[in-house]
Write an enzyme that holds these catalytic residues in place. Sequence first.
Site, PDB file in Angstrom:
ATOM      1  N   ASP A  50      -2.690  -8.777   5.307  1.00 40.93           N
ATOM      2  CA  ASP A  50      -2.027  -9.373   4.145  1.00 40.93           C
ATOM      3  C   ASP A  50      -2.690 -10.695   3.770  1.00 40.93           C
ATOM      4  O   ASP A  50      -3.001 -10.940   2.595  1.00 40.93           O
ATOM      5  CB  ASP A  50      -0.549  -9.622   4.454  1.00 40.93           C
ATOM      6  N   GLU A  73       1.924 -12.922  -2.826  1.00 40.18           N
ATOM      7  CA  GLU A  73       3.128 -12.856  -1.999  1.00 40.18           C
ATOM      8  C   GLU A  73       3.136 -13.896  -0.877  1.00 40.18           C
ATOM      9  O   GLU A  73       4.169 -14.485  -0.570  1.00 40.18           O
ATOM     10  CB  GLU A  73       3.262 -11.457  -1.386  1.00 40.18           C
ATOM     11  N   ASP A 140      -0.239  -8.260  -4.802  1.00 36.11           N
ATOM     12  CA  ASP A 140       0.458  -7.893  -3.566  1.00 36.11           C
ATOM     13  C   ASP A 140      -0.601  -7.325  -2.636  1.00 36.11           C
ATOM     14  O   ASP A 140      -1.088  -6.210  -2.838  1.00 36.11           O
ATOM     15  CB  ASP A 140       1.549  -6.857  -3.832  1.00 36.11           C
ATOM     16  N   ASP A 143       1.421  -3.716  -0.096  1.00 36.20           N
ATOM     17  CA  ASP A 143       2.795  -3.340  -0.438  1.00 36.20           C
ATOM     18  C   ASP A 143       3.174  -2.160   0.449  1.00 36.20           C
ATOM     19  O   ASP A 143       2.520  -1.117   0.426  1.00 36.20           O
ATOM     20  CB  ASP A 143       2.912  -2.951  -1.904  1.00 36.20           C
ATOM     21  N   THR A 145       4.249  -2.966   3.968  1.00 34.89           N
ATOM     22  CA  THR A 145       3.715  -3.368   5.272  1.00 34.89           C
ATOM     23  C   THR A 145       4.352  -2.566   6.403  1.00 34.89           C
ATOM     24  O   THR A 145       3.690  -2.233   7.388  1.00 34.89           O
ATOM     25  CB  THR A 145       3.918  -4.880   5.500  1.00 34.89           C
ATOM     26  N   ASP A 296       5.793  -6.903  -6.410  1.00 29.23           N
ATOM     27  CA  ASP A 296       6.049  -5.485  -6.140  1.00 29.23           C
ATOM     28  C   ASP A 296       6.057  -4.642  -7.413  1.00 29.23           C
ATOM     29  O   ASP A 296       6.107  -3.407  -7.323  1.00 29.23           O
ATOM     30  CB  ASP A 296       7.405  -5.304  -5.448  1.00 29.23           C
TER      31      ASP A 296
END
Length: 362
Positions: A50, A73, A140, A143, A145, A296
Amino acid sequence: MSLSETGFEKELDTAFGALRQAAKLSQLVISSHDKGTVTKEDLSPVTIADFAIQALLISTFKDAFPEDTFVGEEDAADLRANEALLSRVWDLLNTIAHDDDTQRGACKLPQSKDHMCDLIDQAGTSRPGGPGSGRVWVFDPIDGTKTYLRGELYAINVGLIVDGKQTLGVVAGPNLSLNQKGPLRNSDIDPDGKGCIVYAIKGHGAYARPLHGESSSVTQLPKQTATQDLSFVTCTGLVDSALDGVHEVVAQRLGLSFPGSDLVPWVLRWASMALGIGNTTVWVYKRRDRYAKVWDHAGAMLLFEETGGKITDVHGRDIDLSAGRKMSANFGFVAAPAEAHDRVLKAVHDVLKDQGRHEFLQ
């Protein structure tokens, strides 16, 4: 249609190149035993992928479009507080430093660990705006995770908002097959490992192409039609934000199989609906003060809209992406082919009224 005809040739080229490299990073972490997972305040997990992918995306797009604003994010607080985690993210990023795509300029890497953290933080505190706010990229990095950690489906989202309106969306499904048929489950990963990209430009339609390979393999996605059967896309596992006892009853009222396609990642739900795997989704949050997160949905929703879908919130209001990092101007989602949207929305309202849950309609 060629990219040059859209007026967004540079934006799409940048997105395609960055997403190919981002997918490589994510797949490297999937194959490792220790994914460097930490838990955020909302109890959702975040991995070294991420952080690395958000840094990669911001660095690449900031280099290509230095006057634009960026929203992502993650922030870098956990990296700054944990040198070992910081080093792992930095090392992961540098695994692609000598990759052919990187050397050809498909992406731009941060110059140092501090630069990496600064880039992540720049997007981790920014927010979209409304009219006059200009161009805002929303990312993101992973998306889904939770499904990603299980080796299941996930997505990487790149969206461009201009003056508060969706203008472009590019979604990578690193382990989603272009040949996938419905209903789709989180565990239905691409057996060939090729993955795909689904993208849309406002007013120009939606398209799909392989994640890796020649751009000549682009397919324009067909428009939704009034005669199409409705098919549900929802989530019944790993996510506890939905109001219990509503979604399956709505499906029953509409005469639809439930759950239909059952997917955790919201970005993949929108992409799968653009691909025609499903075409209807409803989401009523379990609390009236619960709101969606902009990364998202921004850009990803455009994929479905450009195939003839209509998206509102539970109250029938248009989706407002200018409210901030949380989409606090809207409550939940109702999406369906435009000609069927009113029927789906009425079913949601009827179920909520019949169950005495009037507070969710206010």
